[in-house]
Design an enzyme around this catalytic site. Sequence first.
Site, short mmCIF file in Angstrom:
data_model
loop_
_atom_site.label_atom_id
_atom_site.label_comp_id
_atom_site.label_asym_id
_atom_site.label_seq_id
_atom_site.Cartn_x
_atom_site.Cartn_y
_atom_site.Cartn_z
N LYS A 20 -9.57 -14.38 2.86
CA LYS A 20 -9.53 -14.14 4.30
C LYS A 20 -10.88 -14.45 4.96
O LYS A 20 -11.91 -14.57 4.28
CB LYS A 20 -9.06 -12.71 4.55
CG LYS A 20 -7.63 -12.48 4.04
CD LYS A 20 -7.11 -11.09 4.35
CE LYS A 20 -5.69 -10.93 3.85
NZ LYS A 20 -5.11 -9.60 4.16
N PHE A 66 -0.39 -2.18 13.63
CA PHE A 66 -1.58 -2.96 13.28
C PHE A 66 -1.38 -4.46 13.48
O PHE A 66 -2.32 -5.24 13.27
CB PHE A 66 -1.97 -2.71 11.81
CG PHE A 66 -0.89 -3.05 10.83
CD1 PHE A 66 -0.68 -4.36 10.40
CD2 PHE A 66 -0.06 -2.06 10.32
CE1 PHE A 66 0.31 -4.68 9.50
CE2 PHE A 66 0.94 -2.37 9.40
CZ PHE A 66 1.12 -3.68 8.99
N ARG A 114 -9.85 -6.32 -4.16
CA ARG A 114 -9.94 -5.71 -2.83
C ARG A 114 -10.94 -4.57 -2.80
O ARG A 114 -11.57 -4.32 -1.77
CB ARG A 114 -8.55 -5.24 -2.40
CG ARG A 114 -7.65 -6.39 -1.92
CD ARG A 114 -6.25 -5.93 -1.66
NE ARG A 114 -5.43 -6.98 -1.08
CZ ARG A 114 -4.11 -7.02 -1.19
NH1 ARG A 114 -3.46 -6.08 -1.85
NH2 ARG A 114 -3.42 -8.00 -0.63
N ASN A 124 -9.00 -6.48 4.13
CA ASN A 124 -8.93 -6.24 2.68
C ASN A 124 -9.23 -7.49 1.85
O ASN A 124 -8.90 -7.56 0.67
CB ASN A 124 -7.58 -5.64 2.30
CG ASN A 124 -6.42 -6.54 2.67
OD1 ASN A 124 -6.61 -7.65 3.16
ND2 ASN A 124 -5.20 -6.07 2.42
N HIS A 127 -5.21 -12.01 0.20
CA HIS A 127 -3.76 -11.86 0.34
C HIS A 127 -3.06 -12.34 -0.92
O HIS A 127 -3.52 -13.28 -1.58
CB HIS A 127 -3.26 -12.69 1.54
CG HIS A 127 -1.77 -12.83 1.59
ND1 HIS A 127 -0.95 -11.88 2.17
CD2 HIS A 127 -0.94 -13.80 1.11
CE1 HIS A 127 0.31 -12.26 2.07
NE2 HIS A 127 0.34 -13.43 1.42
#
Length: 210
Positions: A20, A66, A114, A124, A127
Site C-alpha cells: 500500500k 471506513f 502487518r 495496515n 493487502h
Amino acid sequence: MQMLMPEPQIFVERTLALIKPDVVDKEEEIEDLILRSGFLIVQKRKLQLSPEQCSNFYADQYGKMFFPNLTAYMSSGPLVAMVLARHCAVSYWKELLGPSNSIRARRTHPYSLRAIYGTDGLRNALHGSLSISSAEREIRFMFPEVILEPIPAGQRARDYLNLCVKPTLLAGLTALCKEKPADPMTWLADWLIEHNPNKPRLHHQITEEE
C-alpha cells in the site's frame, strides 16, 4: 504398491498482494520476505489508482463507515501490485500478513507483516485476497491482460501426466540408465530440453533446381 503411491496433484495457486502507498518505500525489503517465504512473484506492476478505481476494487466494502477513508488512503499515492504463486498461496499469504488491524497484529502476531509494517486498522501496509475466487477477481482487476487458465486437478491432472509427461520422462530415465553420465541431473535436464515434445518444429522446404 498401487495403494502406497500418492495420487498425482498439481499444487499451484495464485493470490494478489498489494504493497500500500504508505510503505512503498519498503518494497524491496517486503519482496525479499515474500520470496524467502516460498512464494514466486509471477507478475508485478507499480500503479496509482484513482478514488473511483479504489471504490470499484473494494466494492464489497461499500457502505461501511471506513469506506471513504479507505478509498482516500489507497488512492493517496503509488502502490505495488503482485501476483504471488505457491502451494495454498491464498491461505499462506493471509497467514504471513496477520490480522487486518495492525495494532491487534502487534499484540497477537508480532512477527506478521502487518505488525511490522502497518500503523493501525486502516493503514495496515499490505493487502491479500481472502479466497481463491476473490484472488481471481482482484488479479484480473490489477492485471487486465493476464490469462488465468484453470489448473487441472484430480482425473484431469492424472490424464495430463499420463499422456504428456510420463512417456517423455520414462524415455529420458531409460536413456540415463544406459548412458550412466557423471552428472546425471544435468544430463537428464539437457536430454529433456532436446527431446521436449512441445518445442516448435521447423519445416524447411527443399527445392530442387532443374
